[in-house]
Design a protein around this motif. Structure first.
Motif, PDB file in Angstrom:
ATOM      1  N   LYS A 135       0.820  -1.095   0.241  1.00 47.04           N
ATOM      2  CA  LYS A 135      -0.405   0.202   0.161  1.00 47.04           C
ATOM      3  C   LYS A 135       0.989   1.519  -0.228  1.00 47.04           C
ATOM      4  O   LYS A 135       0.665   1.855  -0.987  1.00 47.04           O
ATOM      5  CB  LYS A 135      -0.803  -0.135   1.092  1.00 47.04           C
ATOM      6  N   GLU A 138       1.903   1.336  -3.217  1.00 53.55           N
ATOM      7  CA  GLU A 138       1.486   1.967  -4.371  1.00 53.55           C
ATOM      8  C   GLU A 138       0.871   3.503  -3.670  1.00 53.55           C
ATOM      9  O   GLU A 138       0.834   4.414  -4.724  1.00 53.55           O
ATOM     10  CB  GLU A 138      -0.129   1.469  -4.583  1.00 53.55           C
ATOM     11  N   ALA A 139       1.694   3.816  -3.208  1.00 53.77           N
ATOM     12  CA  ALA A 139       0.760   5.643  -2.961  1.00 53.77           C
ATOM     13  C   ALA A 139       2.365   6.454  -3.140  1.00 53.77           C
ATOM     14  O   ALA A 139       2.470   7.406  -3.891  1.00 53.77           O
ATOM     15  CB  ALA A 139       1.079   6.311  -1.174  1.00 53.77           C
ATOM     16  N   LEU A 141       4.588   5.699  -6.299  1.00 54.20           N
ATOM     17  CA  LEU A 141       4.251   5.456  -7.362  1.00 54.20           C
ATOM     18  C   LEU A 141       3.604   6.407  -7.128  1.00 54.20           C
ATOM     19  O   LEU A 141       3.521   7.036  -8.118  1.00 54.20           O
ATOM     20  CB  LEU A 141       4.049   3.695  -7.226  1.00 54.20           C
ATOM     21  N   HIS A 142       2.192   6.028  -7.352  1.00 52.14           N
ATOM     22  CA  HIS A 142       1.315   7.042  -7.421  1.00 52.14           C
ATOM     23  C   HIS A 142       1.032   8.700  -7.252  1.00 52.14           C
ATOM     24  O   HIS A 142       1.716   9.922  -7.658  1.00 52.14           O
ATOM     25  CB  HIS A 142      -0.184   7.499  -7.311  1.00 52.14           C
ATOM     26  N   LEU A 143       2.699   9.226  -6.012  1.00 57.42           N
ATOM     27  CA  LEU A 143       2.602  10.310  -5.552  1.00 57.42           C
ATOM     28  C   LEU A 143       3.852  10.778  -6.547  1.00 57.42           C
ATOM     29  O   LEU A 143       3.889  11.554  -7.556  1.00 57.42           O
ATOM     30  CB  LEU A 143       3.987  11.153  -4.120  1.00 57.42           C
ATOM     31  N   GLN A 145       3.960   9.310 -10.179  1.00 63.82           N
ATOM     32  CA  GLN A 145       3.008   9.605 -11.337  1.00 63.82           C
ATOM     33  C   GLN A 145       2.851  10.924 -11.526  1.00 63.82           C
ATOM     34  O   GLN A 145       2.785  11.302 -11.979  1.00 63.82           O
ATOM     35  CB  GLN A 145       2.128   8.447 -11.512  1.00 63.82           C
ATOM     36  N   GLN A 146       1.814  11.571 -10.310  1.00 62.85           N
ATOM     37  CA  GLN A 146       1.541  13.099 -10.110  1.00 62.85           C
ATOM     38  C   GLN A 146       2.779  14.276 -10.410  1.00 62.85           C
ATOM     39  O   GLN A 146       2.677  14.837 -10.970  1.00 62.85           O
ATOM     40  CB  GLN A 146       0.725  13.141  -8.548  1.00 62.85           C
TER      41      GLN A 146
END
Length: 156
Positions: A135, A138-139, A141-143, A145-146
């Motif tokens: 988790k 993923e957070a 990675l999401h950050l 990507q943003q």
């Protein structure tokens, strides 16, 4: 085959002797198993093994001995009590051995169950940590990507 010896004449008030209802002595010559079963039955009927003649067991398993009406000797009673005492001690020792074996088996089962429970708890804890790490990854990675998208947008 059991061989009955002539019954002893019992004194009676009439002039003719009366035959006894049971023979005074019985010679037994049978296979050991049958001979000792017969002796057991006869002992319950008031016979005892004649001490003057030894019990003989032949190599092929035949037992030969004589039983007579009467009571065992005093030493026979004492020896029987000692044999019973020893038998009880042996049975008690065997019982205690079986109880100890059962305790050991149950202790081992409990140890295995506790080990399996600890293993399952540890596995669950590790799986929880893995989910938390996934988790967090993923957070992150999401950050990332943003940030990458906002950097690309600022370049345009």
């Amino acid at each position: 085959m059991a061989k009955e010896t002539p019954a002893q004449a019992l004194p009676v008030t009439s002039e003719l002797p009366v035959r006894a209802k049971a023979p005074y002595s019985i010679d037994i010559c049978e296979s050991s198993a049958k001979a000792f079963q017969m002796a057991s039955a006869l002992i319950r009927q008031g016979y005892c093994i004649l001490e003057d003649r030894p019990v003989t067991v032949l190599p092929h398993g035949v037992a030969i001995f004589t039983v007579v009406l009467g009571n065992p000797s005093e030493s026979g009673y004492a020896d029987a009590e000692e044999a019973k005492r020893i038998g009880l001690e042996m049975e008690q020792a065997e019982f205690e051995k079986r109880v100890q074996q059962e305790v050991e088996v149950r202790v081992e089962q409990i140890k295995r169950a506790e080990h399996e429970a600890r293993k399952a708890a540890l596995l669950a804890e590790h799986q929880k940590k893995i989910r938390e790490i996934e988790k967090a990854a993923e957070a992150e990675l999401h950050l990332l990507q943003q940030n990458a998208q906002s950097q690309l947008a600022s370049l345009k």
